[in-house]
Design a protein around this motif. Structure first.
Motif, PDB file in Angstrom:
ATOM      1  N   SER A  93       0.270  -1.059   0.189  1.00 56.44           N
ATOM      2  CA  SER A  93       0.175   0.319  -0.312  1.00 56.44           C
ATOM      3  C   SER A  93       0.761   1.783  -0.050  1.00 56.44           C
ATOM      4  O   SER A  93       0.173   2.120  -0.551  1.00 56.44           O
ATOM      5  N   TYR A 106      -7.280   1.387 -11.424  1.00 57.26           N
ATOM      6  CA  TYR A 106      -7.640   0.155 -10.325  1.00 57.26           C
ATOM      7  C   TYR A 106      -9.046   0.399  -9.604  1.00 57.26           C
ATOM      8  O   TYR A 106     -10.309  -0.509 -10.152  1.00 57.26           O
ATOM      9  N   THR A 107      -9.239   1.786  -9.547  1.00 60.56           N
ATOM     10  CA  THR A 107     -10.882   1.869  -8.766  1.00 60.56           C
ATOM     11  C   THR A 107     -11.398   2.520 -10.322  1.00 60.56           C
ATOM     12  O   THR A 107     -12.942   1.282  -8.524  1.00 60.56           O
ATOM     13  N   ALA A 110     -12.586  -1.365 -11.320  1.00 63.22           N
ATOM     14  CA  ALA A 110     -12.760  -2.010 -10.038  1.00 63.22           C
ATOM     15  C   ALA A 110     -14.829  -1.286  -9.935  1.00 63.22           C
ATOM     16  O   ALA A 110     -15.837  -2.362  -9.763  1.00 63.22           O
ATOM     17  N   PHE A 128     -11.346 -10.348  -5.319  1.00 66.55           N
ATOM     18  CA  PHE A 128     -11.723 -10.230  -4.225  1.00 66.55           C
ATOM     19  C   PHE A 128     -11.880 -11.124  -3.092  1.00 66.55           C
ATOM     20  O   PHE A 128     -11.023 -11.380  -2.420  1.00 66.55           O
ATOM     21  N   MET A 162     -10.183  -5.550   3.977  1.00 64.77           N
ATOM     22  CA  MET A 162      -9.942  -5.099   2.610  1.00 64.77           C
ATOM     23  C   MET A 162     -11.149  -3.895   2.413  1.00 64.77           C
ATOM     24  O   MET A 162     -10.577  -2.757   1.844  1.00 64.77           O
ATOM     25  N   GLU A 166      -9.673  -0.436   0.825  1.00 65.13           N
ATOM     26  CA  GLU A 166      -9.825  -0.147  -0.660  1.00 65.13           C
ATOM     27  C   GLU A 166     -11.201   1.919  -0.643  1.00 65.13           C
ATOM     28  O   GLU A 166     -10.755   2.474  -1.611  1.00 65.13           O
ATOM     29  N   GLN A 169      -8.225   4.387   0.411  1.00 66.69           N
ATOM     30  CA  GLN A 169      -7.228   5.079  -1.371  1.00 66.69           C
ATOM     31  C   GLN A 169      -8.429   5.592  -1.949  1.00 66.69           C
ATOM     32  O   GLN A 169      -8.509   6.839  -2.819  1.00 66.69           O
TER      33      GLN A 169
END
Length: 196
Positions: A93, A106-107, A110, A128, A162, A166, A169
């Protein structure tokens, strides 16, 4: 041996250029609004040349971009368990603080992939699940050594960790003044007898 030569090396180099361009285009526009033509133009080749290297088209490019990101993290975690795994998770991270574009891509992907019709939906669902299983195993190993606080369920701890990573971020990407690594550390330490 120093690696591939001649046309094989050039092919690998071109493939790498295409992946880099796909990453940039997906980061800027998201998957849905991007095109293979846009990626080809960024590299200075034709769409046919891109499809020569990635015959599955945009879906294949997306999968390759995502797999490239995950491969690096999985190599860093390989062979680690318990506290060492959780500590390295935080280090990964920390590295992402300097990779805003990767985290943003990625975000965005996702979020797009929550739609079951999205081509990356299964990829993210499996990813996940794989991460949840690995983080749960790490908490379980810590628990086996007496390192979890009373009543902590390793699966719940993994899912909370997790969610913290997530969510923190996403807040960081949105411009909030947040240290998502330390937020994640606080979450993990909430389950441990001795903090990491």
């Amino acid at each position: 041996m120093s690696g591939p030569r001649g046309p094989y090396r050039k092919s690998a180099e071109r493939q790498s250029q295409i992946l880099d361009a796909a990453f940039e285009v997906f980061s800027r526009s998201g998957y849905s609004a991007s095109s293979v033509n846009e990626i080809a133009a960024a590299v200075g080749v034709t769409q046919t040349a891109v499809l020569h290297h990635f015959s599955g088209g945009k879906i294949a490019l997306l999968r390759a971009v995502l797999e490239q990101r995950d491969r690096s993290a999985e190599l860093e975690l390989e062979g680690l368990d318990g506290r060492r795994f959780l500590t390295e998770l935080l280090e990964i991270s920390r590295q992402q603080v300097g990779q805003r574009g990767v985290v943003q891509l990625y975000t965005m992907l996702a979020a797009e992939a929550v739609d079951p019709a999205h081509p990356a939906h299964d990829y993210f669902a499996q990813r996940f699940l794989r991460i949840a299983d690995a983080v749960e195993a790490a908490f379980r190993a810590v628990g086996d050594e007496g390192g979890l606080r009373p009543g902590v369920d390793p699966r719940r701890a993994a899912l909370s960790t997790m969610a913290s990573v997530e969510g923190a971020q996403l807040l960081w990407l949105s411009g909030l003044d947040i240290d998502f690594v330390e937020e994640s550390r606080r979450t993990i330490n909430g389950f441990l007898v001795d903090p990491i």
